[in-house]
Design a protein around this motif. Structure first.
Motif, PDB file in Angstrom:
ATOM      1  N   LEU A  33     104.390  16.007  10.130  1.00 37.38           N
ATOM      2  CA  LEU A  33     104.285  16.125   8.865  1.00 37.38           C
ATOM      3  C   LEU A  33     103.304  15.009   8.174  1.00 37.38           C
ATOM      4  CD1 LEU A  33     107.370  17.742   7.225  1.00 37.38           C
ATOM      5  CD2 LEU A  33     104.889  18.746   7.204  1.00 37.38           C
ATOM      6  N   ARG A  34     103.977  13.724   8.538  1.00 36.52           N
ATOM      7  CA  ARG A  34     103.023  12.458   8.315  1.00 36.52           C
ATOM      8  C   ARG A  34     101.605  12.323   8.737  1.00 36.52           C
ATOM      9  NH1 ARG A  34     108.091   8.549   9.559  1.00 36.52           N
ATOM     10  NH2 ARG A  34     109.354   8.594   7.644  1.00 36.52           N
ATOM     11  N   GLU A  35     101.638  13.040  10.050  1.00 31.95           N
ATOM     12  CA  GLU A  35      99.980  12.927  10.424  1.00 31.95           C
ATOM     13  C   GLU A  35      99.434  14.306   9.781  1.00 31.95           C
ATOM     14  OE1 GLU A  35     100.572  12.722  14.704  1.00 31.95           O
ATOM     15  OE2 GLU A  35     101.325  10.409  14.528  1.00 31.95           O
ATOM     16  N   HIS A  36      99.878  14.985   9.197  1.00 29.34           N
ATOM     17  CA  HIS A  36      99.161  16.428   8.340  1.00 29.34           C
ATOM     18  C   HIS A  36      98.734  17.102   9.592  1.00 29.34           C
ATOM     19  CE1 HIS A  36      99.274  14.105   4.614  1.00 29.34           C
ATOM     20  NE2 HIS A  36      98.769  13.145   5.101  1.00 29.34           N
ATOM     21  N   ASP A  37      99.618  17.406  10.453  1.00 28.38           N
ATOM     22  CA  ASP A  37      99.313  18.264  11.750  1.00 28.38           C
ATOM     23  C   ASP A  37      99.510  19.797  11.208  1.00 28.38           C
ATOM     24  OD1 ASP A  37      99.363  19.762  14.112  1.00 28.38           O
ATOM     25  OD2 ASP A  37     101.001  18.757  15.051  1.00 28.38           O
ATOM     26  N   PRO A  38      98.239  20.467  11.195  1.00 29.66           N
ATOM     27  CA  PRO A  38      98.149  21.693  10.675  1.00 29.66           C
ATOM     28  C   PRO A  38      99.160  22.705  10.994  1.00 29.66           C
ATOM     29  CG  PRO A  38      96.222  21.256  11.827  1.00 29.66           C
ATOM     30  CD  PRO A  38      97.105  20.051  11.857  1.00 29.66           C
ATOM     31  N   TYR A  39      99.487  22.592  12.604  1.00 29.48           N
ATOM     32  CA  TYR A  39     100.377  23.331  13.197  1.00 29.48           C
ATOM     33  C   TYR A  39     101.757  23.348  12.692  1.00 29.48           C
ATOM     34  CZ  TYR A  39     103.636  25.636  16.560  1.00 29.48           C
ATOM     35  OH  TYR A  39     104.533  26.340  17.223  1.00 29.48           O
ATOM     36  N   VAL A  40     102.432  22.250  12.275  1.00 26.05           N
ATOM     37  CA  VAL A  40     103.806  21.804  11.733  1.00 26.05           C
ATOM     38  C   VAL A  40     103.589  22.102  10.361  1.00 26.05           C
ATOM     39  CG1 VAL A  40     105.181  19.810  11.197  1.00 26.05           C
ATOM     40  CG2 VAL A  40     104.066  19.726  13.316  1.00 26.05           C
ATOM     41  N   VAL A  41     102.539  22.049   9.733  1.00 26.06           N
ATOM     42  CA  VAL A  41     102.660  22.429   8.214  1.00 26.06           C
ATOM     43  C   VAL A  41     102.564  23.961   8.137  1.00 26.06           C
ATOM     44  CG1 VAL A  41     101.312  22.219   5.930  1.00 26.06           C
ATOM     45  CG2 VAL A  41     101.470  20.424   7.516  1.00 26.06           C
ATOM     46  N   GLU A  42     102.103  24.792   9.090  1.00 23.67           N
ATOM     47  CA  GLU A  42     101.930  26.131   8.772  1.00 23.67           C
ATOM     48  C   GLU A  42     103.500  26.426   9.486  1.00 23.67           C
ATOM     49  OE1 GLU A  42      99.764  29.860  10.931  1.00 23.67           O
ATOM     50  OE2 GLU A  42      99.071  27.816  11.255  1.00 23.67           O
ATOM     51  N   LEU A  43     103.894  25.990  10.389  1.00 22.74           N
ATOM     52  CA  LEU A  43     105.086  26.302  11.107  1.00 22.74           C
ATOM     53  C   LEU A  43     106.302  26.402  10.070  1.00 22.74           C
ATOM     54  CD1 LEU A  43     106.864  27.211  13.458  1.00 22.74           C
ATOM     55  CD2 LEU A  43     107.317  24.476  13.833  1.00 22.74           C
ATOM     56  N   LEU A  44     106.409  25.422   9.228  1.00 27.97           N
ATOM     57  CA  LEU A  44     107.228  25.092   8.192  1.00 27.97           C
ATOM     58  C   LEU A  44     107.003  26.005   7.007  1.00 27.97           C
ATOM     59  CD1 LEU A  44     107.729  21.213   8.061  1.00 27.97           C
ATOM     60  CD2 LEU A  44     109.459  22.955   9.093  1.00 27.97           C
ATOM     61  N   ALA A  45     105.906  26.274   6.737  1.00 31.00           N
ATOM     62  CA  ALA A  45     105.436  26.873   5.515  1.00 31.00           C
ATOM     63  C   ALA A  45     106.041  28.225   5.754  1.00 31.00           C
ATOM     64  CB  ALA A  45     104.047  26.970   5.055  1.00 31.00           C
ATOM     65  N   ARG A  46     105.563  28.884   6.976  1.00 30.97           N
ATOM     66  CA  ARG A  46     106.064  30.245   7.696  1.00 30.97           C
ATOM     67  C   ARG A  46     107.375  30.194   7.419  1.00 30.97           C
ATOM     68  NH1 ARG A  46     102.397  33.264  11.119  1.00 30.97           N
ATOM     69  NH2 ARG A  46     100.296  32.875  10.645  1.00 30.97           N
ATOM     70  N   ASP A  47     108.235  29.308   8.191  1.00 28.69           N
ATOM     71  CA  ASP A  47     109.578  29.286   8.128  1.00 28.69           C
ATOM     72  C   ASP A  47     110.408  29.568   6.625  1.00 28.69           C
ATOM     73  OD1 ASP A  47     112.020  29.451   9.438  1.00 28.69           O
ATOM     74  OD2 ASP A  47     112.372  27.423   8.638  1.00 28.69           O
ATOM     75  N   ARG A  48     109.777  28.699   5.943  1.00 26.28           N
ATOM     76  CA  ARG A  48     110.366  28.795   4.425  1.00 26.28           C
ATOM     77  C   ARG A  48     110.131  29.652   3.699  1.00 26.28           C
ATOM     78  NH1 ARG A  48     110.684  22.420   3.308  1.00 26.28           N
ATOM     79  NH2 ARG A  48     111.923  21.882   5.091  1.00 26.28           N
ATOM     80  N   LEU A  49     108.902  30.311   3.784  1.00 21.45           N
ATOM     81  CA  LEU A  49     108.498  31.446   2.993  1.00 21.45           C
ATOM     82  C   LEU A  49     108.427  32.754   3.727  1.00 21.45           C
ATOM     83  CD1 LEU A  49     104.872  30.044   1.718  1.00 21.45           C
ATOM     84  CD2 LEU A  49     107.109  30.016   0.593  1.00 21.45           C
ATOM     85  N   GLY A  50     109.005  32.759   4.888  1.00 26.60           N
ATOM     86  CA  GLY A  50     109.030  33.918   5.502  1.00 26.60           C
ATOM     87  C   GLY A  50     107.798  35.048   5.856  1.00 26.60           C
ATOM     88  N   TYR A  51     106.596  34.114   6.001  1.00 29.78           N
ATOM     89  CA  TYR A  51     105.490  34.733   6.102  1.00 29.78           C
ATOM     90  C   TYR A  51     104.915  35.056   7.487  1.00 29.78           C
ATOM     91  CZ  TYR A  51     100.588  35.524   5.967  1.00 29.78           C
ATOM     92  OH  TYR A  51      99.091  35.937   6.032  1.00 29.78           O
ATOM     93  N   THR A  52     104.586  36.283   7.819  1.00 26.78           N
ATOM     94  CA  THR A  52     103.807  36.649   9.180  1.00 26.78           C
ATOM     95  C   THR A  52     102.737  37.486   8.860  1.00 26.78           C
ATOM     96  OG1 THR A  52     105.244  38.566   9.247  1.00 26.78           O
ATOM     97  CG2 THR A  52     106.002  36.569  10.361  1.00 26.78           C
TER      98      THR A  52
END
Length: 95
Positions: A65-84
């Motif tokens: 998150l600190r390095e703005h890694d898009p994979y991590v950001v997407e992983l957390l967003a999908r997890d919290r929003l339940g998006y697939t």
């Protein structure tokens, strides 16, 4: 004289048997206590290892998150929003 000596030997044997019996009982009790302490120590060791692994995973996510890694950001967003996406297998939940 022989009767007195025999009685003395029998008394000594009885005392020795009582002492040995007490020592055996004490050893059995200590062995049980050591087993309980080992079980607790093993459980605490497993819990510590689990916490260390959990901490390492969360530290990696924080670094991402600190390095703005898009994979991590997407992983957390999908997890919290339940998006697939359609026809997509859901990623594993974030730790």
């Amino acid at each position: 004289m022989i009767l007195r000596r025999t009685a003395l030997i029998v008394a000594h044997l009885a005392i020795a048997a009582a002492v040995i019996g007490g020592l055996v009982d004490q050893r059995r009790a200590r062995t049980g206590a050591v087993g309980q302490v080992r079980d607790v120590a093993d459980a605490e060791h497993r819990e510590t290892a689990r916490l260390v692994d959990d901490h390492a995973a969360k530290k990696q996510i924080l670094t991402g998150l600190r390095e703005h890694d898009p994979y991590v950001v997407e992983l957390l967003a999908r997890d919290r929003l339940g998006y697939t996406r359609p026809n997509e297998i859901a990623p594993p939940p974030a730790p």
